[in-house]
Scaffold this motif. Structure first.
Motif, PDB file in Angstrom:
ATOM      1  N   VAL A 165       0.864  -1.177   0.000  1.00 14.36           N
ATOM      2  CA  VAL A 165       0.000   0.000   0.000  1.00 14.36           C
ATOM      3  C   VAL A 165       0.901   1.227   0.000  1.00 14.36           C
ATOM      4  CG1 VAL A 165      -1.749   1.324   1.242  1.00 14.36           C
ATOM      5  CG2 VAL A 165      -1.868  -1.173   1.231  1.00 14.36           C
ATOM      6  N   TYR A 166       0.603   2.187  -0.870  1.00 16.41           N
ATOM      7  CA  TYR A 166       1.334   3.460  -0.928  1.00 16.41           C
ATOM      8  C   TYR A 166       0.419   4.580  -0.426  1.00 16.41           C
ATOM      9  CZ  TYR A 166       5.430   2.074  -3.770  1.00 16.41           C
ATOM     10  OH  TYR A 166       6.611   1.532  -4.223  1.00 16.41           O
ATOM     11  N   PHE A 167       0.974   5.447   0.409  1.00 19.11           N
ATOM     12  CA  PHE A 167       0.267   6.637   0.901  1.00 19.11           C
ATOM     13  C   PHE A 167       1.089   7.858   0.509  1.00 19.11           C
ATOM     14  CE2 PHE A 167       0.178   9.897   4.288  1.00 19.11           C
ATOM     15  CZ  PHE A 167      -1.157  10.276   4.240  1.00 19.11           C
ATOM     16  N   TYR A 168       0.506   8.763  -0.284  1.00 22.00           N
ATOM     17  CA  TYR A 168       1.226   9.932  -0.789  1.00 22.00           C
ATOM     18  C   TYR A 168       0.871  11.174   0.023  1.00 22.00           C
ATOM     19  CZ  TYR A 168       2.211   7.054  -4.909  1.00 22.00           C
ATOM     20  OH  TYR A 168       2.653   6.058  -5.745  1.00 22.00           O
ATOM     21  N   PHE A 169       1.888  11.955   0.369  1.00 16.54           N
ATOM     22  CA  PHE A 169       1.637  13.208   1.078  1.00 16.54           C
ATOM     23  C   PHE A 169       2.728  14.230   0.739  1.00 16.54           C
ATOM     24  CE2 PHE A 169       4.432  10.909   3.825  1.00 16.54           C
ATOM     25  CZ  PHE A 169       5.037  11.779   4.726  1.00 16.54           C
ATOM     26  N   GLU A 170       2.658  15.390   1.374  1.00 23.84           N
ATOM     27  CA  GLU A 170       3.503  16.540   1.034  1.00 23.84           C
ATOM     28  C   GLU A 170       3.319  16.922  -0.439  1.00 23.84           C
ATOM     29  OE1 GLU A 170       7.004  16.594   4.363  1.00 23.84           O
ATOM     30  OE2 GLU A 170       7.492  15.550   2.491  1.00 23.84           O
TER      31      GLU A 170
END
Length: 280
Positions: free
Chosen positions: A206-211
């Motif tokens: 699972v990938y979580f993208y932020f910034e």
């Protein structure tokens, strides 16, 4: 406190080839991770991973078991990795309390105990992103700072993929059953992650993208190497990557993402490379 839960089923790669944009997003994109005083969870049948988030503002939030777990506590048969991607906050697990700063990671082992999330300042609330996998044994809790992580610098600016991989909840740092988590930070001017691409049939991810600024976006690539698909995403969203799928992305600027794996082994380097020129 509000708790939203969802169960998603695994799909065969031959079926996914026929999905349109709406179906891809319904099956693999997790759009809502954070909302004030809510816990949001998605349970996927891919290795039975749970991904979600908690954003405590005016109250302390509890991570409760839901129907499909059929357990007294969320961690009765599970382990969990938690990253704070917001203001300073506190995670309480049983009689232990952990204060977490921005980009710190906490591992909680299996055990019958209540888990809660709180913020130090409601004007700058903590944002706890987490992933959880089934656990066959109990291992000690561990709070990992960025300084403790195993750092890997990869890629080049010329190939638009200069990045630092911070392996934070891995066997070199903390013992786990099958969960591994880390954080990859792309350098300014770089936009591609996980290139050259790879698959690992022994683990899902699972990938979580932020910034990522509100006016920018990231395009996540998935699918078998010879039959790829893409999903456009915003910041603070996550995407499920099946075992048979590549997992890579390109964005309109540099960004950071948290990866979480579970499955057959804890060998970070166990992957099957896909030559960039062979992708279709």
């Amino acid at each position: 406190m509000k708790m939203n839960t969802e169960v998603r089923y695994a799909a065969h790669p031959q079926d996914v080839r026929h999905y349109d944009t709406k179906q891809l997003r319904e099956h693999y994109l997790i759009e809502k991770i954070f909302a004030a005083d809510e816990v949001n969870l998605v349970y996927t049948m891919h290795d039975r991973m749970v991904a979600g988030g908690a954003m405590p503002v005016s109250e302390v939030l509890e991570l409760k078991p839901f129907d499909i777990l059929r357990s007294e506590y969320f961690l009765s048969r599970r382990e969990i990795g938690i990253f704070n991607v917001g203001g300073q906050g506190t995670v309480r697990a049983g009689d232990k309390e952990y204060r977490m700063e921005y980009k710190e990671a906490l591992y909680l082992g299996r055990g019958d105990r209540k888990v809660t999330f709180g913020s130090s300042d409601p004007r700058n609330p903590a944002k706890f992103y987490f992933c959880s996998s089934p656990a066959h044994a109990a291992y000690p809790d561990h709070l990992t700072t960025r300084a403790e992580a195993v750092h890997m610098e990869l890629g080049t600016l010329e190939e638009s993929n200069h990045r630092v991989i911070n392996r934070m909840l891995v066997k070199e740092v903390v013992p786990t059953c099958q969960l591994q988590m880390g954080m990859t930070e792309l350098r300014p001017g770089s936009t591609w992650n996980t290139m050259p691409a790879h698959t690992h049939n022994r683990r899902m991810e699972v990938y979580f993208y932020f910034e990522i600024p509100q006016d920018q976006a990231v395009c996540h690539f998935m699918g078998q190497p010879d039959e790829t698909r893409h999903i456009w995403m915003k910041g603070e969203q996550a995407v499920i990557s099946p075992e048979w799928s590549i997992h890579a992305a390109c964005a309109t600027r540099n960004y950071t993402f948290i990866w979480a794996m579970c499955g057959e082994n804890l060998d970070y380097g166990d992957m099957d490379a896909c030559a960039t020129a062979d992708l279709k």
